[in-house]
Motif scaffolding. Structure first.
Motif, mmCIF file in Angstrom:
data_model
loop_
_atom_site.group_PDB
_atom_site.id
_atom_site.type_symbol
_atom_site.label_atom_id
_atom_site.label_comp_id
_atom_site.label_asym_id
_atom_site.label_seq_id
_atom_site.Cartn_x
_atom_site.Cartn_y
_atom_site.Cartn_z
ATOM 1 N N ASN A 61 32.991 38.783 49.090
ATOM 2 C CA ASN A 61 33.015 40.088 48.436
ATOM 3 C C ASN A 61 34.197 40.951 48.882
ATOM 4 O OD1 ASN A 61 32.265 40.992 50.966
ATOM 5 N ND2 ASN A 61 30.622 42.286 50.219
ATOM 6 N N ALA A 62 34.994 40.445 49.793
ATOM 7 C CA ALA A 62 36.147 41.215 50.267
ATOM 8 C C ALA A 62 37.072 41.594 49.114
ATOM 9 C CB ALA A 62 36.911 40.427 51.325
ATOM 10 N N HIS A 63 37.192 40.727 48.118
ATOM 11 C CA HIS A 63 38.042 41.038 46.962
ATOM 12 C C HIS A 63 37.506 42.258 46.216
ATOM 13 C CE1 HIS A 63 40.513 37.460 47.218
ATOM 14 N NE2 HIS A 63 39.423 36.730 47.347
ATOM 15 N N LEU A 64 36.201 42.267 45.976
ATOM 16 C CA LEU A 64 35.609 43.394 45.260
ATOM 17 C C LEU A 64 35.647 44.669 46.089
ATOM 18 C CD1 LEU A 64 32.503 41.639 43.693
ATOM 19 C CD2 LEU A 64 34.557 42.403 42.511
ATOM 20 N N GLN A 65 35.339 44.575 47.367
ATOM 21 C CA GLN A 65 35.361 45.745 48.239
ATOM 22 C C GLN A 65 36.769 46.296 48.348
ATOM 23 O OE1 GLN A 65 32.520 47.298 49.670
ATOM 24 N NE2 GLN A 65 34.079 48.879 49.839
ATOM 25 N N SER A 66 37.749 45.412 48.459
ATOM 26 C CA SER A 66 39.150 45.834 48.526
ATOM 27 C C SER A 66 39.564 46.549 47.248
ATOM 28 C CB SER A 66 40.051 44.621 48.772
ATOM 29 O OG SER A 66 41.401 44.979 48.706
ATOM 30 N N LEU A 67 39.169 45.999 46.113
ATOM 31 C CA LEU A 67 39.490 46.612 44.834
ATOM 32 C C LEU A 67 38.835 47.990 44.725
ATOM 33 C CD1 LEU A 67 41.074 46.000 42.270
ATOM 34 C CD2 LEU A 67 39.001 44.998 41.322
ATOM 35 N N LEU A 68 37.580 48.104 45.160
ATOM 36 C CA LEU A 68 36.888 49.398 45.147
ATOM 37 C C LEU A 68 37.600 50.403 46.055
ATOM 38 C CD1 LEU A 68 34.556 51.291 44.409
ATOM 39 C CD2 LEU A 68 33.227 50.228 46.251
ATOM 40 N N ASP A 69 37.962 49.979 47.248
ATOM 41 C CA ASP A 69 38.640 50.874 48.192
ATOM 42 C C ASP A 69 39.967 51.364 47.621
ATOM 43 O OD1 ASP A 69 36.537 50.456 49.933
ATOM 44 O OD2 ASP A 69 37.625 49.019 51.187
ATOM 45 N N LYS A 70 40.721 50.459 47.022
ATOM 46 C CA LYS A 70 42.028 50.830 46.460
ATOM 47 C C LYS A 70 41.859 51.778 45.275
ATOM 48 C CE LYS A 70 43.892 46.445 47.884
ATOM 49 N NZ LYS A 70 45.150 46.412 48.529
ATOM 50 N N ALA A 71 40.923 51.474 44.386
ATOM 51 C CA ALA A 71 40.697 52.326 43.221
ATOM 52 C C ALA A 71 40.235 53.719 43.647
ATOM 53 C CB ALA A 71 39.678 51.684 42.288
ATOM 54 N N VAL A 86 45.303 41.672 39.663
ATOM 55 C CA VAL A 86 44.900 43.066 39.465
ATOM 56 C C VAL A 86 45.024 43.831 40.772
ATOM 57 C CG1 VAL A 86 42.933 44.558 38.968
ATOM 58 C CG2 VAL A 86 43.412 42.618 37.494
ATOM 59 N N THR A 87 44.614 43.209 41.870
ATOM 60 C CA THR A 87 44.716 43.855 43.177
ATOM 61 C C THR A 87 46.178 44.130 43.518
ATOM 62 O OG1 THR A 87 42.688 42.766 43.906
ATOM 63 C CG2 THR A 87 44.120 43.648 45.621
ATOM 64 N N ARG A 88 47.050 43.174 43.255
ATOM 65 C CA ARG A 88 48.488 43.392 43.511
ATOM 66 C C ARG A 88 49.038 44.497 42.615
ATOM 67 N NH1 ARG A 88 48.361 37.708 44.171
ATOM 68 N NH2 ARG A 88 48.943 37.363 41.996
ATOM 69 N N ASP A 89 48.619 44.509 41.345
ATOM 70 C CA ASP A 89 49.074 45.559 40.429
ATOM 71 C C ASP A 89 48.605 46.933 40.895
ATOM 72 O OD1 ASP A 89 50.216 43.569 38.874
ATOM 73 O OD2 ASP A 89 48.636 43.597 37.351
ATOM 74 N N LEU A 90 47.375 47.007 41.372
ATOM 75 C CA LEU A 90 46.846 48.273 41.875
ATOM 76 C C LEU A 90 47.601 48.716 43.125
ATOM 77 C CD1 LEU A 90 44.730 50.364 41.147
ATOM 78 C CD2 LEU A 90 43.104 49.131 42.555
ATOM 79 N N ASP A 91 47.942 47.764 43.989
ATOM 80 C CA ASP A 91 48.767 48.075 45.162
ATOM 81 C C ASP A 91 50.102 48.677 44.738
ATOM 82 O OD1 ASP A 91 46.959 47.241 47.100
ATOM 83 O OD2 ASP A 91 47.781 45.208 47.203
ATOM 84 N N SER A 92 50.709 48.079 43.729
ATOM 85 C CA SER A 92 51.998 48.556 43.242
ATOM 86 C C SER A 92 51.893 49.982 42.698
ATOM 87 C CB SER A 92 52.513 47.611 42.149
ATOM 88 O OG SER A 92 53.681 48.106 41.558
ATOM 89 N N VAL A 93 50.849 50.248 41.927
ATOM 90 C CA VAL A 93 50.648 51.596 41.386
ATOM 91 C C VAL A 93 50.418 52.582 42.523
ATOM 92 C CG1 VAL A 93 49.116 53.023 39.984
ATOM 93 C CG2 VAL A 93 49.808 50.788 39.146
ATOM 94 N N MET A 94 49.662 52.171 43.542
ATOM 95 C CA MET A 94 49.416 53.057 44.682
ATOM 96 C C MET A 94 50.713 53.393 45.409
ATOM 97 S SD MET A 94 45.836 51.614 46.230
ATOM 98 C CE MET A 94 45.860 52.738 47.616
ATOM 99 N N GLU A 95 51.586 52.409 45.583
ATOM 100 C CA GLU A 95 52.879 52.659 46.233
ATOM 101 C C GLU A 95 53.711 53.637 45.413
ATOM 102 O OE1 GLU A 95 54.901 48.983 47.062
ATOM 103 O OE2 GLU A 95 53.153 48.152 48.081
ATOM 104 N N GLN A 96 53.745 53.414 44.092
ATOM 105 C CA GLN A 96 54.502 54.322 43.222
ATOM 106 C C GLN A 96 53.932 55.734 43.278
ATOM 107 O OE1 GLN A 96 55.219 52.809 39.204
ATOM 108 N NE2 GLN A 96 54.777 50.757 39.986
#
Length: 128
Positions: A29-39, A96-106
């Motif tokens: 579930n680390a993928h889902l938790q990571s995605l939730l944390d980033k979002a 999707v996680t990488r894309d979200l990381d990129s948006v967060m950096e921007q």
């Protein structure tokens, strides 16, 4: 703009809620938790600023993640399974996680620029 993330956050919170019994999130579930944390972090950042330049990117990433999660849920529901064990190590979700990381950096860079711009504008206004 943060509303673009709210549906994704709600879906992830529902899946990860330990009190619900419909979906079992396994040890991956680390993928889902990571995605939730980033979002959630991105939503909080966007609530504090006005970064309309990223609206389209955020919407696309959020919808892509929702589609992946929901299609996985529907596939298992249609299979007649009473309980679904989520394992998200798919390349799509990782992208999707990488894309979200990129948006967060921007977003972080844009917020820093806004903060730098505001003091300069205040100094200029005070000088006048």
């Amino acid at each position: 703009m943060a509303y673009n993330l709210q549906t994704l956050i709600t879906i992830l919170e529902g899946i990860l809620d330990p009190d619900q019994s419909r979906w079992i999130v396994d040890e991956n579930n680390a993928h889902l938790q990571s995605l939730l944390d980033k979002a959630t972090s991105l939503q909080q950042l966007l609530d504090k600023s006005s970064l309309t330049k990223l609206d389209t990117q955020i919407r696309e990433v959020a919808h892509q993640a929702e589609d992946i999660i929901e299609s996985h849920m529907v596939d298992h529901m249609l299979s007649g399974s009473e309980c679904v064990i989520f394992t998200f190590s798919t390349p799509d979700l990782q992208q999707v996680t990488r894309d979200l990381d990129s948006v967060m950096e921007q977003a972080g860079r844009l917020v820093e620029m806004e903060d730098d711009k505001m003091p300069r504008e205040l100094d200029s206004a005070m000088e006048q």
